[in-house]
Enzyme design. Sequence first.
Site, mmCIF file in Angstrom:
data_model
loop_
_atom_site.group_PDB
_atom_site.id
_atom_site.type_symbol
_atom_site.label_atom_id
_atom_site.label_comp_id
_atom_site.label_asym_id
_atom_site.label_seq_id
_atom_site.Cartn_x
_atom_site.Cartn_y
_atom_site.Cartn_z
ATOM 1 N N HIS A 116 0.856 -1.189 0.000
ATOM 2 C CA HIS A 116 0.000 0.000 0.000
ATOM 3 C C HIS A 116 0.890 1.236 0.000
ATOM 4 C CE1 HIS A 116 -1.403 3.274 2.767
ATOM 5 N NE2 HIS A 116 -2.348 3.335 1.857
ATOM 6 N N GLY A 268 -18.559 11.717 1.518
ATOM 7 C CA GLY A 268 -19.393 11.532 0.336
ATOM 8 C C GLY A 268 -18.597 11.239 -0.908
ATOM 9 N N GLY A 269 -17.436 10.619 -0.730
ATOM 10 C CA GLY A 269 -16.577 10.303 -1.864
ATOM 11 C C GLY A 269 -17.140 9.188 -2.735
ATOM 12 N N ARG A 270 -16.397 8.835 -3.760
ATOM 13 C CA ARG A 270 -16.829 7.841 -4.742
ATOM 14 C C ARG A 270 -16.516 6.439 -4.203
ATOM 15 N NH1 ARG A 270 -14.733 5.580 -9.729
ATOM 16 N NH2 ARG A 270 -16.348 5.518 -11.345
#
Length: 310
Positions: A116, A268-270
């Site tokens: 990562h 509220g991201g994708r």
Amino acid sequence: MTTPDLTTTRTDAVRRYLQDLQARITSAIAALDGTVFLTDVWQKAPGETLQGSGITQILEGGPIFERAGCGFSHVRGPALPPSATQHRPELAGAAFEAMGMSLVFHPRNPYVPTVHMNVRMLVAKGRDGADVCWFGGGMDLTPYYGFEEDAVHFHTTCKTALEPFGSDKYPRFKTWCDEYFYLKHRSEQRGVGGIFFDDFSELGFDASLAMMQSVGDSFLTAYLPLAERRKAMVYGERERAFQLYRRGRYVEFNLVWDRGTHFGLQSGGRTESILLSMPPLVSWSYQNVPEAGTPEADLYTRFLVRKDWV
């Protein structure tokens, strides 16, 4: 809403760097795997609370990488989510602008470690009207079967990337990584660590940005040799079953503890882009305890512990 507004020159420079880094890394991984990344350019719909755009690149079903996700995003919102203000309570509810590039690569061969990395910049509007800017990022390695030389190489590369910015940075960010990538509900490290930093601005904008770039630029040097070294190692059903079981820990950390995942979902991201870090296949089993003296037990006793690798 009143959103932060760094000078266009600075914002554009960071954006160009992050998109170029994404392109360099995905090109190198595609060349290694022989599989093309799917590229999904997206834009938040008008009227949504969070506004912005991004580029999600995903490789699935390759001979080396079962799933490799790499995403860039640049968004603005009216209020920082709780995950971003737990260390900066004075910015609770502040309008913000954030951009970053993040990746998680899940290999097919259990002897190749999962990795990562992310680098990011966040700007918030302070109560006095001034912009408050900071950087974050790092990289960490999650093996299923441990190799000391791999851990040493990964940490040595991280240390080298940080040396120009002060001798304190690697030990400080290495400890931060060990403390952050820790599954508290299992009292267990996620992997062999690496480096992690957040809310970083102490060197000033230019030098802090340069440090973030040095970390991003070192990723391929840190990881590609490990993938090359382990990709052809022979494995069987036992190793594959243990890999899928250990991937469950990765899912647990990302959904329960990861601030980046929480930030994306809370703001509220994708969702599809936020969850690209998830492995394609995973399993859980009840009280799975490896037999003493096995390579699986060795992972727990020698590698999933906090130690100085360099």
